[in-house]
Design an enzyme around this catalytic site. Structure first.
Site, PDB file in Angstrom:
ATOM      1  N   ASP A  95     101.996 -21.524  10.664  1.00  0.00           N
ATOM      2  CA  ASP A  95     100.661 -20.972  10.457  1.00  0.00           C
ATOM      3  C   ASP A  95     100.631 -19.460  10.641  1.00  0.00           C
ATOM      4  O   ASP A  95      99.763 -18.791  10.084  1.00  0.00           O
ATOM      5  CB  ASP A  95      99.634 -21.702  11.320  1.00  0.00           C
ATOM      6  N   GLU A 125      93.978 -20.493   8.692  1.00  0.00           N
ATOM      7  CA  GLU A 125      95.343 -20.418   9.240  1.00  0.00           C
ATOM      8  C   GLU A 125      95.372 -19.568  10.505  1.00  0.00           C
ATOM      9  O   GLU A 125      96.145 -19.835  11.427  1.00  0.00           O
ATOM     10  CB  GLU A 125      96.333 -19.873   8.210  1.00  0.00           C
ATOM     11  N   TYR A 132      97.192 -23.214  18.270  1.00  0.00           N
ATOM     12  CA  TYR A 132      98.496 -23.581  18.832  1.00  0.00           C
ATOM     13  C   TYR A 132      98.779 -22.719  20.059  1.00  0.00           C
ATOM     14  O   TYR A 132      99.302 -23.206  21.061  1.00  0.00           O
ATOM     15  CB  TYR A 132      99.610 -23.430  17.781  1.00  0.00           C
ATOM     16  N   HIS A 229      93.564 -27.617   2.101  1.00  0.00           N
ATOM     17  CA  HIS A 229      94.554 -26.684   1.556  1.00  0.00           C
ATOM     18  C   HIS A 229      95.425 -27.374   0.499  1.00  0.00           C
ATOM     19  O   HIS A 229      95.765 -26.774  -0.518  1.00  0.00           O
ATOM     20  CB  HIS A 229      95.412 -26.087   2.674  1.00  0.00           C
TER      21      HIS A 229
END
Ligand SMILES: [Fe+2]
Ligand SMILES: [Fe+2]
EC number: 1.17.4.1
Length: 352
Positions: A95, A125, A132, A229
């Site tokens: 990402d 993104e 994360y 996406h």
């Protein structure tokens, strides 16, 4: 005779006062756009629907409580903990490069209704990358965090697949030919549609055993975005075949890239998950990768070339869709977006 595939592409102008925004003269990659986003005049009907679907997905990772995950993390087996770390490492890498590279794709798009979708794509993104990071900083002990971000430094299989996709993106930056653009589009589609799905299933598998529920909630949100996406690029690629893009990117090249991506996904997942995680094994990894790859080919109107295997993770995909307060209904979402798939009359590469 000049090779059309080596034709250099020109990015969209910032402002082109003498342009013509008539949709009849507009393509994804051709046309004479003024670059004014007059979104009342559109050619690609799917694009504003995608925009609304993507915007409706807005979410913030900090609303997910990871306190229990910190406890669960300590209870994982060594293999589970290592897989958790390494899969997160792969995801944060992917990402990061997506956030950087989607604008490079968008720079050449001449249809503003698609360009704004790509802007939302890039921004999602960025949210994924930050999520994360939030997960790593919340769950992984401080002394291990750097190791998670930079796992590719010590794992040649992870490094090779990270570098494979990064090199495709880099090659286009250095040499913006139609051929290289085509490879970027397929690389992007593979990244969005194939690359991390065994990893997602690993998190749902833990959640099915009542472990790392917060992480799985974050993955559900991300998964829901990723559906958009895949579908966005499915439309993008199908409509490009209408612009005769096949001469820049032959079918054989698409298949070759799919084969490499399948091989890398299987090798990496077998190494990271292998036969050491309850509920997953090398056979299920192999089957799932083939199953997903065939689905992605069919979405482009291409022949499914991989062995025909059933989906071994249907039960986990159901977990991804579990209803209830605060949960994401990915199925509902997918039904919404696939329902207008049929709108495209173009069959894809198999037409030639
Ligand atoms: Fe993402
Ligand atoms: Fe994505």
């Amino acid at each position: 005779m000049s090779d059309v595939r080596k034709e250099l592409m020109k990015p969209r102008p910032i402002f082109n006062p003498n342009g013509n925004d008539d949709p009849a003269k507009r393509g994804i990659l051709y046309g004479d756009t003024t670059n004014i986003f007059n979104l009342n005049v559109i050619k690609y009907e799917w694009a504003p629907k995608m925009y609304r679907a993507m915007m409706a997905n807005f979410w913030i990772p900090e609303t997910v409580d990871l306190t229990q995950d910190v406890q669960d993390y300590k209870e994982l087996t060594d293999d589970e903990r290592q897989a958790y770390d390494e899969i997160l490492s792969f995801l944060v890498f992917l990402d990061s490069i997506q956030t950087t590279n989607i604008p490079n794709i968008a720079a050449y798009v001449k249809a503003p209704e698609i360009t704004i979708d790509l802007s939302i794509h890039a921004y999602q993104e960025a949210i994924h990358s930050q999520s994360y990071g939030y997960t790593i900083e919340s769950v992984v002990p401080p002394e291990k965090r750097e190791e998670v971000y930079y796992w590719w430094r010590k794992d040649p299989i992870l490094f090779e697949r990270n570098k494979y996709i990064a090199d495709i993106y880099q090659k286009f930056l250095e040499e913006p030919t139609m051929e290289n653009y085509g490879e970027v589009l397929i690389g992007n589609y593979l990244l969005e549609g194939l690359y991390f799905y065994n990893g997602f299933m690993f998190f749902y598998n833990l959640a099915s055993r009542n472990l790392m529920q917060g992480t799985a909630d974050i993955i559900r949100y991300i998964n829901r975005d990723e559906f958009t996406h895949v579908i966005l690029f499915e439309h993008f690629l199908k409509d490009l075949t209408d612009e005769n893009f096949k001469k820049y990117l032959p079918k054989d090249k698409v298949y070759e890239m799919f084969k490499i991506a399948v091989d890398q996904e299987q090798r990496f997942s077998k190494k990271v998950i292998g036969n050491n995680i309850l509920g997953m094994n090398e056979k299920s990894i192999e089957d799932y990768t083939y199953y997903i790859a065939n689905d992605r080919l069919k979405r482009l109107g291409l022949e499914p070339i991989f062995p025909d295997r059933p989906n071994p993770y249907e039960h986990l995909e159901r977990i991804a869709d579990v209803g209830g307060e605060g949960n994401v209904k990915a199925n509902f979402f997918e039904a919404t977006v696939t329902s207008y798939n049929q709108a495209s009359a173009v069959e894809g590469w198999d037409e030639i």
